[in-house]
Design a protein around this motif. Structure first.
Motif: not given
Length: 453
Positions: A96-108, A126-135
């Motif tokens: 659940a944490i993965e979906a709420l925290m990481a997946f939404f971060l990635e997809s957004t 640039l911040v957008s692609i790094w947040l995708l990588a972090i997500g």
């Protein structure tokens, strides 16, 4: 076949399909972020073109990864309801944490990155692609936190026949997680590095305009440097993981070596043909003492064999067969290790090509093009070994796989969905391969309208 066997096949097939795409998404997001960082820092438009070229392939791979991953969690409720009922209070939390925290971060931020080239500032983009990588990295952590509980259950109590979480911190500090996650992350990064190397090598063998040649030459450099670091990381993290697993899941490593009898010192098998029915080797080539060295960092020390571990398991858990498929574990382990060893050698060769200015060597480039497939072989066989070596347990030492399947799902139901998912995933994989081939083999200058942002 009964419903249990078919349910296991269905989960295995859909998981392997899914895991073809996940490592590349994680690793390529990082590499694309590095490329765009160079562009923002230098202002060199070549790196912007490079970022868009590899970014398009990332988007294609990410989309199919999401599509194949959706089915995974549904199967817990459909085919494995007794498992979900037993361990859902624990297993569900990190997912659940993965979906709420990481997946939404990635997809957004994937959306912002994809459509924001002319709408965001360079820094915002640039911040957008790094947040995708972090997500993506965070996502892998939470998924492996859940998976590691299945291998080494910690921080729980049994109440009314169900496992309940007693310590969330124990879940996060699980020793299995902290040897599995680095190994998986390095594997993902090396997958992307060889993806970049293989495609760059393909283009560098062709006649190209100067700008395109420079683009793939620099991509080759980035892929090589990241590839040599990540493959070394895979080897070191994998070695640490093996030493840990032999303590907490000794049967898995005994099966990986077809080690029937306990040995001190223990020999490492290079090639073994064994009879599982008779529990003995028919033919074997071994290095004396090497398994003890890999296990204890010295050429002595007892490594327990399958027969002793089976007797120990029966004494602990009661009568039953606690031996996983020796054939499957032995050869999947060697598929993983063999592919990883080849990757390390080829990464070293690519580094030699850069150091000696032999990046245009046709023979060396020809070796790197098909090497793109090696990480996929290593990832698939590694995942099969990880999961099959745990059998007959779905939660190690706590819940057997045969007790986790849905009791009301018939053989026919599972068979229909097994065939359906397999065929649909096959179509999706074919479509992805077509799109990847289409865009990976195009020279960026020839697809300016496609990549225009």
């Amino acid at each position: 076949m009964d419903a249990l066997i078919l349910a296991r096949w269905q989960f295995a097939i859909t998981t392997v399909y899914h895991f073809f795409f996940v490592p590349l998404s994680i690793g390529l997001a990082l590499i694309v972020a590095i490329m765009e960082t160079i562009y923002v820092r230098t202002g060199n438009p070549l790196y912007k073109t490079m970022t868009k070229f590899w970014g398009k392939l990332l988007v294609i791979n990410f989309a199919i990864g999401v599509a194949t991953g959706i089915v995974q969690e549904f199967q817990f409720g459909m085919n494995w309801s007794d498992y979900s009922r037993f361990v859902g209070d624990i297993f569900g939390a990190p997912l659940a944490i993965e979906a709420l925290m990481a997946f939404f971060l990635e997809s957004t931020f994937l959306g912002l990155w994809l459509f924001g080239w002319e709408k965001l500032t360079k820094l915002q983009h640039l911040v957008s692609i790094w947040l995708l990588a972090i997500g993506s990295t965070i996502s892998s952590f939470w998924i492996l936190a859940a998976n590691s509980f299945m291998h080494q259950p910690v921080g729980y109590v049994i109440n009314n026949g169900r496992a309940e979480m007693e310590s969330f911190s124990a879940l996060l500090t699980n020793g299995h997680l902290w040897v599995q996650w680095p190994h998986t992350m390095f594997a993902a990064i090396s997958t992307a590095a060889f993806f970049v190397l293989g495609i760059s090598a393909y283009h560098l063998r062709r006649p190209l305009a100067d700008e395109a040649k420079e683009l793939f030459r620099r991509s080759f450099q980035i892929g090589t440097l990241i590839g040599i670091v990540s493959t070394l990381g895979v080897v070191l993290a994998g070695h640490a993981q093996s030493q840990y697993i032999i303590k907490v899941q000794p049967m898995k490593m005994a099966a990986a070596e077809a080690l029937w009898e306990s040995e001190d010192p223990a020999a490492l098998s290079l090639f073994t043909v064994a009879s599982e029915a008779e529990q003995r080797d028919l033919f074997a080539i071994k290095i004396p003492g090497m398994l003890s060295f890999l296990t204890f960092n010295r050429f002595e020390g007892e490594v327990r064999g399958i027969k002793d571990l089976q007797a120990e398991s029966e004494a602990t858990y009661g009568p039953g067969n606690y031996i996983p498929s020796v054939f499957l574990n032995y050869w999947s382990f060697r598929g993983m290790v063999g592919a990883g060893t080849l990757m390390l050698g080829l990464a070293a060769m690519a580094l030699y090509m850069l150091a000696r200015d032999k990046i245009q060597s046709p023979r060396m480039l020809a070796l790197l093009v098909p090497a793109l497939g090696l990480p996929y072989l290593a990832n698939a066989t590694g995942w099969i070994f990880t999961e099959m070596g745990r059998q007959p347990w779905i939660v190690y030492g706590v819940l057997r796989t045969e007790d986790a399947v849905s009791p009301t799902v018939s053989t026919g139901m599972v068979l229909i969905t097994l065939i359906g998912f397999t065929l649909v995933y096959l179509v999706l994989m074919a479509a992805t391969a077509y799109l990847m081939l289409k865009y990976a083999t195009r020279v960026p200058g020839e697809t300016a309208t496609v990549h225009a942002g």
